[in-house]
Design a protein around this motif. Structure first.
Motif, PDB file in Angstrom:
ATOM      1  N   PHE A  67     -26.075  71.631  37.952  1.00 46.18           N
ATOM      2  CA  PHE A  67     -27.515  71.403  37.769  1.00 46.18           C
ATOM      3  C   PHE A  67     -28.344  72.614  38.187  1.00 46.18           C
ATOM      4  O   PHE A  67     -29.424  72.859  37.631  1.00 46.18           O
ATOM      5  N   ALA A  68     -27.870  73.390  39.158  1.00 47.06           N
ATOM      6  CA  ALA A  68     -28.633  74.553  39.620  1.00 47.06           C
ATOM      7  C   ALA A  68     -28.916  75.538  38.494  1.00 47.06           C
ATOM      8  O   ALA A  68     -29.812  76.382  38.620  1.00 47.06           O
ATOM      9  N   SER A  69     -28.171  75.443  37.387  1.00 48.48           N
ATOM     10  CA  SER A  69     -28.436  76.331  36.245  1.00 48.48           C
ATOM     11  C   SER A  69     -29.818  76.085  35.652  1.00 48.48           C
ATOM     12  O   SER A  69     -30.419  77.002  35.080  1.00 48.48           O
ATOM     13  N   VAL A  70     -30.334  74.864  35.778  1.00 47.07           N
ATOM     14  CA  VAL A  70     -31.692  74.567  35.297  1.00 47.07           C
ATOM     15  C   VAL A  70     -32.707  75.351  36.121  1.00 47.07           C
ATOM     16  O   VAL A  70     -33.630  75.981  35.590  1.00 47.07           O
ATOM     17  N   ILE A  71     -32.525  75.304  37.445  1.00 49.50           N
ATOM     18  CA  ILE A  71     -33.407  76.074  38.329  1.00 49.50           C
ATOM     19  C   ILE A  71     -33.225  77.561  38.058  1.00 49.50           C
ATOM     20  O   ILE A  71     -34.187  78.335  38.022  1.00 49.50           O
ATOM     21  N   GLY A  72     -31.971  77.960  37.833  1.00 45.29           N
ATOM     22  CA  GLY A  72     -31.687  79.362  37.569  1.00 45.29           C
ATOM     23  C   GLY A  72     -32.346  79.881  36.312  1.00 45.29           C
ATOM     24  O   GLY A  72     -32.762  81.043  36.254  1.00 45.29           O
ATOM     25  N   MET A  73     -32.478  79.029  35.282  1.00 47.06           N
ATOM     26  CA  MET A  73     -33.124  79.463  34.048  1.00 47.06           C
ATOM     27  C   MET A  73     -34.595  79.790  34.289  1.00 47.06           C
ATOM     28  O   MET A  73     -35.121  80.789  33.784  1.00 47.06           O
ATOM     29  N   ILE A 105     -27.446  68.718  45.724  1.00 49.97           N
ATOM     30  CA  ILE A 105     -28.851  68.652  45.324  1.00 49.97           C
ATOM     31  C   ILE A 105     -29.125  67.214  44.913  1.00 49.97           C
ATOM     32  O   ILE A 105     -28.393  66.639  44.108  1.00 49.97           O
ATOM     33  N   LEU A 106     -30.180  66.631  45.477  1.00 53.38           N
ATOM     34  CA  LEU A 106     -30.499  65.226  45.249  1.00 53.38           C
ATOM     35  C   LEU A 106     -31.834  65.076  44.541  1.00 53.38           C
ATOM     36  O   LEU A 106     -32.734  65.926  44.683  1.00 53.38           O
ATOM     37  N   ALA A 107     -31.987  63.990  43.792  1.00 59.49           N
ATOM     38  CA  ALA A 107     -33.287  63.669  43.200  1.00 59.49           C
ATOM     39  C   ALA A 107     -34.314  63.561  44.319  1.00 59.49           C
ATOM     40  O   ALA A 107     -34.064  62.931  45.346  1.00 59.49           O
ATOM     41  N   GLY A 108     -35.464  64.211  44.119  1.00 58.66           N
ATOM     42  CA  GLY A 108     -36.512  64.232  45.131  1.00 58.66           C
ATOM     43  C   GLY A 108     -36.533  65.491  45.972  1.00 58.66           C
ATOM     44  O   GLY A 108     -37.519  65.755  46.666  1.00 58.66           O
ATOM     45  N   ASP A 109     -35.468  66.284  45.927  1.00 58.36           N
ATOM     46  CA  ASP A 109     -35.442  67.540  46.684  1.00 58.36           C
ATOM     47  C   ASP A 109     -36.472  68.513  46.107  1.00 58.36           C
ATOM     48  O   ASP A 109     -36.730  68.545  44.901  1.00 58.36           O
ATOM     49  N   ARG A 110     -37.044  69.320  47.002  1.00 59.07           N
ATOM     50  CA  ARG A 110     -37.968  70.402  46.612  1.00 59.07           C
ATOM     51  C   ARG A 110     -37.270  71.708  46.956  1.00 59.07           C
ATOM     52  O   ARG A 110     -37.169  72.087  48.118  1.00 59.07           O
TER      53      ARG A 110
END
Length: 344
Positions: A67-73, A105-110
Motif C-alpha cells: 500500500f505504501a506505493s500509493v503514498i510513494g506515487m 499501516i492502518l486505516a486512519g493513520d496520518r
C-alpha cells in the motif's frame, strides 16, 4: 532494463544527498485500503473487515503489504514538481522497490514522509535515481522504510507523436501546489535518521516454523489480469502512465501491447505470499527488481504464475527468507524477489 554498473558516472548536479520532508501528511482512508486491496487482489479479510483485523491484534483495517506505493506515487510527483524538474513523470520507469515494515499501516493513520535522494548515476542515456523514504504515523512511530530506483532521460527529445498521444489520453487535472511547495528541504547537517530495532510483533501464520526446512517449495499460485484491472489499478494507485491502458502509447514506446504496472505485479506477488502465510503482517521486508512485463490484450485476460522457495530459516528469531518468482506468457517478471517473514 540495464542496471548501472561498470562505466556508470556519478552525477555532479548536487541532487545526491538532499533530504526533504513532505509538507502535507497522507491520511489512510478506510475505503482506500479496501479499494487498493481489491485492485491488487489481496484477499485477506483484515484488509476489508475490522473483526478480521482484530484477530491479528489491530483495531483498524490493515493496509496491504504494498500500500505504501500509493503514498510513494504522491511523493514521486512532489519530487518531479519541485526538485527533479528535468524529468517527465510519463517518461519515468521504476526498476526496483523495497519495503521494510516496522509496523502495519492502518486505516486512519496520518503518514508523514521523509525523502532522501540517495544517489543519481548516469548509465548510457539514462539517469538512475535511487530514492529512500521513511513513513511515520501520527504517533511519530516509523511504519516503513524503503527505497525505489527510478530511471529517466534528462532533457531527452521526446517523439512528437508520443507527446500528442499523451496529451490526448493523459489525466490533466492536478491539485494546486502548496504555497511554499510540496517539499521542505532539510539542512545538510540535519541529524541522521535514527531507525529503531524492530519489535518482535505477534503474528498468526498458517505454516508451523518447526515443520519448515530450507529449500522447501511453496505451492504454486496464479492471478489473472484484464484491461479493466489495469485501468482500476491506475486510478486507485495514482499511476497515470498511459502505457498501462493505451495501445497507442504502448506502441510508441516499443511495447507489443498494453502492459501491467510493475507495482501491480508486486502486489499480486504479495497476495501469493500472504495466502501461504495466512497473515499479511508477517511480511517484514519485501524487495523486487523488475526485469519483465505482463502484456494484457484488449480482449483476453493474462495469467500471471507465481512460485516460491524457502531460502533460509533462523530458529532464534523464527524468521525466514523466501525467494519468489513470477512469469507471464513465458516471460520472467522479476530479476530478484525476496521476502523476509516472521512465523508464529
Amino acid at each position: 532494463m540495464a542496471q548501472p554498473g561498470t562505466g556508470a558516472v556519478e552525477q555532479t548536479t548536487g541532487l545526491a544527498g538532499r533530504r526533504f520532508q513532505v509538507r502535507d501528511h497522507y491520511e489512510v482512508g478506510r475505503e482506500k485500503v479496501r479499494e487498493f486491496a481489491r485492485a491488487v487482489q489481496n484477499h485477506h479479510g483484515a484488509h476489508q473487515y475490522e473483526p478480521d483485523a482484530r484477530k491479528l491484534g489491530y483495531d483498524g483495517l490493515i493496509a496491504p503489504p504494498t500500500f505504501a506505493s500509493v503514498i510513494g506515487m504522491t511523493n514521486t510527483q512532489a519530487l518531479m514538481d519541485s526538485v527533479l524538474t528535468d524529468y517527465d513523470l510519463s517518461q519515468v520507469l521504476q526498476t526496483d522497490q523495497v519495503f521494510e515494515v516496522y509496523r502495519p499501516i492502518l486505516a486512519g493513520d496520518r503518514m508523514q514522509t521523509e525523502i532522501l535522494i540517495d544517489s543519481l548515476r548516469q548509465f548510457g542515456d539514462n539517469d538512475f535515481i535511487h530514492v529512500k523514504f521513511v513513513l511515520r504515523n501520527q504517533h511519530g512511530e516509523i511504519a516503513q522504510v524503503g527505497s525505489s530506483t527510478l530511471v529517466a532521460r534528462r532533457g531527452a527529445d521526446v517523439d512528437p507523436n508520443l507527446v500528442d498521444a499523451v496529451e490526448s489520453i493523459f489525466m490533466h487535472v492536478r491539485p494546486p501546489v502548496l504555497e511554499n511547495g510540496p517539499l521542505l528541504e532539510l539542512p545538510a547537517d540535519a541529524a541522521p535518521l535514527d531507525v529503531p530495532a524492530k519489535a518482535s510483533a505477534l503474528v498468526h501464520t498458517l505454516p508451523a516454523f518447526d515443520d519448515l526446512t530450507p529449500g522447501t517449495a511453496l505451492p504454486p499460485g496464479s492471478a489473472c489480469l484484464t484491461r479493466g484491472d489495469l485501468a482500476n489499478y491506475a486510478g486507485v494507485s495514482g499511476d497515470p502512465n498511459p502505457i498501462h491502458f493505451s495501445d497507442r502509447a504502448a506502441e510508441l514506446v516499443g511495447l507489443p501491447t498494453v502492459v501491467a504496472h510493475g507495482m501491480l505485479t508486486m502486489g499480486l506477488a504479495a497476495e501469493y505470499l500472504t495466502s501461504w502465510l495466512g497473515d499479511p503482517t508477517a511480511i517484514e521486508k519485501f524487495s523486487v527488481r523488475f526485469s519483465g512485463f505482463v502484456p494484457v490484450a484488449a480482449d483476453a485476460a493474462t495469467t500471471v504464475e507465481f512460485s516460491g522457495k524457502i531460502k533460509s530459516l533462523d530458529a532464534g528469531t523464527r524468521t525466514g527468507t523466501i525467494m519468489l518468482s513470477g512469469s507471464a506468457e513465458g516471460r520472467k517478471l522479476f530479476g530478484r524477489a525476496l521476502a523476509e517473514v516472521r512465523f508464529a
